[in-house]
Enzyme design. Sequence first.
Site, mmCIF file in Angstrom:
data_model
loop_
_atom_site.group_PDB
_atom_site.id
_atom_site.type_symbol
_atom_site.label_atom_id
_atom_site.label_comp_id
_atom_site.label_asym_id
_atom_site.label_seq_id
_atom_site.Cartn_x
_atom_site.Cartn_y
_atom_site.Cartn_z
ATOM 1 N N ARG A 291 0.660 -1.338 -0.127
ATOM 2 C CA ARG A 291 -0.109 0.011 0.068
ATOM 3 C C ARG A 291 0.940 1.089 -0.118
ATOM 4 N NH1 ARG A 291 1.361 1.670 5.183
ATOM 5 N NH2 ARG A 291 1.727 -0.098 6.594
ATOM 6 N N ARG A 337 6.118 13.059 12.203
ATOM 7 C CA ARG A 337 4.877 12.539 12.499
ATOM 8 C C ARG A 337 4.318 13.234 13.672
ATOM 9 N NH1 ARG A 337 3.550 6.159 11.298
ATOM 10 N NH2 ARG A 337 5.214 5.983 9.264
#
Length: 447
Positions: A291, A337
């Site tokens: 993915r 992040r």
Amino acid sequence: MFEKVLIANRGEIALRIHRACHEMGIRTVAVHSTADADAMHVRLADESVCIGPPPARESYLNAHAILSAATITDADAIHPGYGFLAENADFAQMVEEHGFGFIGPSSEHIRLMGDKIAAKKRMTEFDVPVVPGSDGPVANVEEALAVAKEIGYPVMVKAAAGGGGRGMKVARAAGELRQAFALARSEALAAFNSAEVYLERFLAQPRHVEFQVLADHHGAVVHFGDRDCSLQRRHQKMIEEAPSPALNPGEREQMGRIARRAIAAIGYRNAGTLEFLYEDGNFHFIEMNTRLQVEHPVTEMNCGIDLVREQIRLAAGASLGYVQGDIVTAGHSIECRITAERPDSFAPSPGRVTAYHPPGGPGVRIDSALYAGYTVPPHYDSLIAKLVVHGDTRARAVLRLKRALNEFVIEGVETTLSLHRRVIAEPDFINGAYDIHWLERFIAERP
Ligand code: ADP
């Protein structure tokens, strides 16, 4: 080409996919839970469908609701993003069987790589080096003890269906293996509905280095170099950069070649990432993600490519249209992040964002669905923004990252911004001298 894509996700990644679609002239359908009615991914999409109540299993993990939404909006393809249903082979198969395009690999490839034991086995067939470990699943403690004796301690018990850093336990000596084995199995059963586990040698100071690949339906495969994702907490990435400060050009070239060869051999298509642990000049394959990765922007910034656009094109059957030699990588990129968590305890901090000012200027990219007045719901992953910077050199990228982190204002919820500011000021980070255990140690020593 597709005319309308349903985005089966939320948050920054839903927005990321929406942006790629709109730049390609493709209309978008957002799906959302009742908790996300005011979310930016819903506001920006051309159409939206409420698919259920807040708990993910009743909304973002509800395959039937998502397929119904695709049917009633007349979408022709579905992009799963990452997380939720992105690596669910049954979902990909349902999407295919209902006649929608699945923007990702085939369900068979998702199934193959979703079984980490089968994936490792398959990779060894193409001379991809793997972490030494059990040949297959380990059924009981006695077997585990025998395997561990052979490969040597410390060892790691890992869930065959693992993901998100769950179902992984370390045993430093035989005395610890019984408990590690039982814990890994019960965690795996709870998280993945499968208690199947295997054993690997626990590497003492590796770096996590991964290669991004793209493959079309016609057998062409390219890679876009490596990313270093060693800065992790609880086996979850927190800061990623590309290229890895640890590899030399020869190693990069060699691993890129091996990755491409293996991907071509299995007939894979669309985007994928081969993950390795790199230690003492040796690579050990650990798994393949079928993915788009959270950290894909660092590759995009260096290579000047839109990986989501490429995913959409390839899923529609287009050819890559370029070869390995056409891919030019320039400079250095780093991603932080940022999560809505307390920076000391990592307790989730949902709530209303009262002020929001993202950094900007040259070489800065923000992937986020935040806005002032938005309420971060408590039901989902705590990632609220990805700050990505690019510089001509690693040193310049680090300076830019420091500048951008200092500009970033998010008020109303607690965030990990302050932790990022501290980590990137550390000499080890500035020198690129860290392994997969560095961040845990840093947090433990300087809470
Ligand atoms: P997941 O699918 O849950 O993300 P991975 O197999 O990709 O699990 O591993 C996640 C992280 O766990 C790796 O990046 C690494 O930091 C650590 N890890 C995994 N296997 C090993 C190992 N054999 N030795 C040391 N660390 C490991």
